[in-house]
Scaffold this active site. Structure first.
Site, mmCIF file in Angstrom:
data_model
loop_
_atom_site.group_PDB
_atom_site.id
_atom_site.type_symbol
_atom_site.label_atom_id
_atom_site.label_comp_id
_atom_site.label_asym_id
_atom_site.label_seq_id
_atom_site.Cartn_x
_atom_site.Cartn_y
_atom_site.Cartn_z
ATOM 1 N N HIS A 1 0.025 -5.228 -2.253
ATOM 2 C CA HIS A 1 -1.330 -5.785 -2.357
ATOM 3 C C HIS A 1 -1.271 -7.218 -1.814
ATOM 4 C CE1 HIS A 1 -4.852 -7.451 -4.468
ATOM 5 N NE2 HIS A 1 -5.244 -6.214 -4.698
ATOM 6 N N ASP B 1 5.200 -6.402 -9.568
ATOM 7 C CA ASP B 1 3.751 -6.408 -9.667
ATOM 8 C C ASP B 1 3.341 -5.139 -10.415
ATOM 9 O OD1 ASP B 1 1.065 -6.121 -9.355
ATOM 10 O OD2 ASP B 1 1.046 -6.286 -7.173
ATOM 11 N N LYS C 1 -7.510 -3.978 -15.749
ATOM 12 C CA LYS C 1 -7.176 -2.632 -15.254
ATOM 13 C C LYS C 1 -6.659 -1.747 -16.378
ATOM 14 C CE LYS C 1 -5.886 -4.316 -10.685
ATOM 15 N NZ LYS C 1 -6.962 -3.948 -9.746
ATOM 16 N N CYS D 1 -7.245 -4.355 -0.216
ATOM 17 C CA CYS D 1 -6.402 -5.565 -0.217
ATOM 18 C C CYS D 1 -4.996 -5.253 0.290
ATOM 19 C CB CYS D 1 -6.327 -6.213 -1.602
ATOM 20 S SG CYS D 1 -7.911 -6.827 -2.157
HETATM 21 N N1 PMP Z 1 -1.481 -6.010 -7.431
HETATM 22 C C1 PMP Z 1 -1.972 -4.777 -7.360
HETATM 23 C C2 PMP Z 1 -1.054 -3.634 -7.046
HETATM 24 C C3 PMP Z 1 -3.335 -4.560 -7.589
HETATM 25 O O1 PMP Z 1 -3.837 -3.329 -7.501
HETATM 26 C C4 PMP Z 1 -4.162 -5.665 -7.892
HETATM 27 C C5 PMP Z 1 -5.665 -5.500 -8.137
HETATM 28 N N2 PMP Z 1 -6.331 -4.741 -7.192
HETATM 29 C C6 PMP Z 1 -3.587 -6.941 -7.956
HETATM 30 C C7 PMP Z 1 -2.243 -7.068 -7.723
HETATM 31 C C8 PMP Z 1 -4.407 -8.156 -8.264
HETATM 32 O O2 PMP Z 1 -4.961 -8.090 -9.541
HETATM 33 P P1 PMP Z 1 -6.128 -9.100 -9.944
HETATM 34 O O3 PMP Z 1 -7.180 -8.955 -8.874
HETATM 35 O O4 PMP Z 1 -6.598 -8.585 -11.249
HETATM 36 O O5 PMP Z 1 -5.559 -10.454 -10.006
#
Ligand code: PMP
Length: 408
Positions: free
Chosen positions: A121, A198, A224, A362
């Site tokens: 991400h 992560d 999440k 992302c």
């Molecule tokens: N890492 C992963 C694998 C994610 O799916 C996400 C959220 N889409 C994030 C990091 C970032 O999380 P946040 O937007 O809640 O900071």
């Protein structure tokens, strides 16, 4: 798992969208909240709100106990040895940025290596790009297999004596595969590197034991995993956190302040400058209570089955390409429908009340790896059902027919 009883606890699920019963298949972006989480936050504001740590009055103590109680719940959830290993942050992104801005900038020299993958991400890529620019460290990417996963042999071959940090997702938000963290931890440690995991996608679904995994840093996002937005967690081994410099400065993170200098409070408080994210931490604590009342193993079993069911059903649709591995999949399916832009897929599904995500998720480098600009993604959580997967399949068939006519 009593799915009916679970669904009853999520008020948002019981509504019509565009004239249809809502089918929410976007939990990998953000999960919905059970009533207990909403109530815990409302109860806090109605009965216990005050600033934490400083006040000696009753509400101040109540708020402090609730905030620190939430930290203890997170520590138990992750099996951390000490509550001081739990730092509250604004989200998973902020937690990774904290490690990058503090630990990495202090420990990386020109030529040192940071090992990661092109499937991360952006939250687990861009902070490391910035570290590389600031320190002269080099980003090294573990080569991906055609399905977007990687092998341990390639991971080992990418590491060297210059590797200082290995940083990977536990579960991919695009492909749904679960990476072999324990083995990667071993490899990283053999090379004298620390590992950052992560866990934004894994923590909602898997029992995570930071001691058993022996990870150095682990991050999660509250929203999440049935918690509120605006709260995340950085777990860090105490031996590491204790020597890390803060990256934000102000109230609550200090020990002693003079006109020209100051000293820092111990971890985790040195990383939580200013009034912390009190209600959201309490909401996360309530989310953990909720998840644990069902059981992480039960949840994992259920969502994995649902993910596999969705994978099988979607595989039956002609002209639909599914990205990612065929095995070791978790609770999401990422796909494209021939000749239909994923935004159009998501828009048509929305007219049937079905919420899926479309875009690059992302993960632009991973999209480029698959030679697509975007995909559609259906992601599942403990409140979804096979009947909802069937509605998705019907919706996709209708979408296909709709665009099939339009194209011709
Ligand atoms: N890492 C992963 C694998 C994610 O799916 C996400 C959220 N889409 C994030 C990091 C970032 O999380 P946040 O937007 O809640 O900071």
């Amino acid at each position: 798992m009593n799915i009916h009883a679970i669904r009853e606890q999520f008020p948002i699920l019981h509504q019509q969208v565009n004239g249809h019963e809502l089918v929410y298949l976007d939990s990998a972006a953000s999960s919905q909240k059970p009533r207990s989480v909403i109530d815990a936050m409302r109860d806090y504001y109605e009965h216990s709100h005050a600033n934490v740590h400083r006040g000696v009055h009753t509400l101040g103590s109540r708020a402090t106990d609730a905030y620190e109680g939430a930290r203890a719940k997170v520590a138990t959830f992750l099996n951390a040895k000490d509550i001081r290993e739990i730092v509250f942050t604004r989200g998973a992104t902020a937690a990774i940025n904290l490690v990058a801005s503090s630990y990495a900038r202090a420990n990386c020299q020109p030529g040192d290596e940071i090992v990661l993958t092109a499937a991360e991400h952006h939250a687990n890529l861009i902070p490391w790009q910035q570290v590389a620019k600031a320190t002269g460290a080099i980003l090294k990417f573990i080569p991906l297999q055609p399905d977007g996963t990687f092998t341990l042999e390639d991971a080992a071959a990418t590491m060297s004596s210059k590797t200082k940090i290995v940083t990977v997702s536990h579960m991919s938000n695009v492909l749904g595969n679960v990476n072999p963290i324990k083995e990667l931890v071993q490899l990283a440690h053999e090379h004298g590197a620390v590992i950052v995991v992560d866990g934004a996608q894994s923590a909602p679904h898997h029992k995570v034991d930071v001691v058993q995994l022996d990870v150095d840093f682990f991050v999660l996002a509250g929203h999440k995993m049935c918690g509120p937005t605006g709260i995340g967690v950085l777990y860090g081994k105490q031996a590491l956190l204790a020597h890390m410099e803060p990256v934000e400065f102000g109230g609550d993170m200090i020990e002693f302040v003079d006109l020209h200098d100051a000293t820092w409070n111990e971890a985790p408080y040195r990383f939580e400058a200013g009034t912390p994210i009190i209600a959201e931490a309490i909401g996360l604590g309530a989310a953990i209570d909720f998840l644990e009342s069902i059981g992480m193993e039960e949840i994992n079993k259920y969502v994995t089955q649902l993910g596999n069911y969705a994978y099988e059903r979607l595989s039956e649709i002609d002209g639909l390409t599914i990205y990612g591995p065929t095995k070791n999949r978790s609770a999401l399916v990422t796909f494209n429908l021939d000749e239909v832009h994923p935004h159009d897929v998501a828009t048509v599904l929305d007219t049937y009340g079905i919420a899926v995500r479309a875009g690059h998720h992302c993960c632009q480098p991973l999209m480029r790896y698959f030679d697509v600009s975007s995909t559609a993604r259906a992601s599942f959580y403990l409140y979804n059902t096979e009947a909802e997967v069937d509605r998705l399949v019907d919706g996709l068939i209708q979408t296909k027919e709709f665009f099939g006519h339009a194209i011709r």
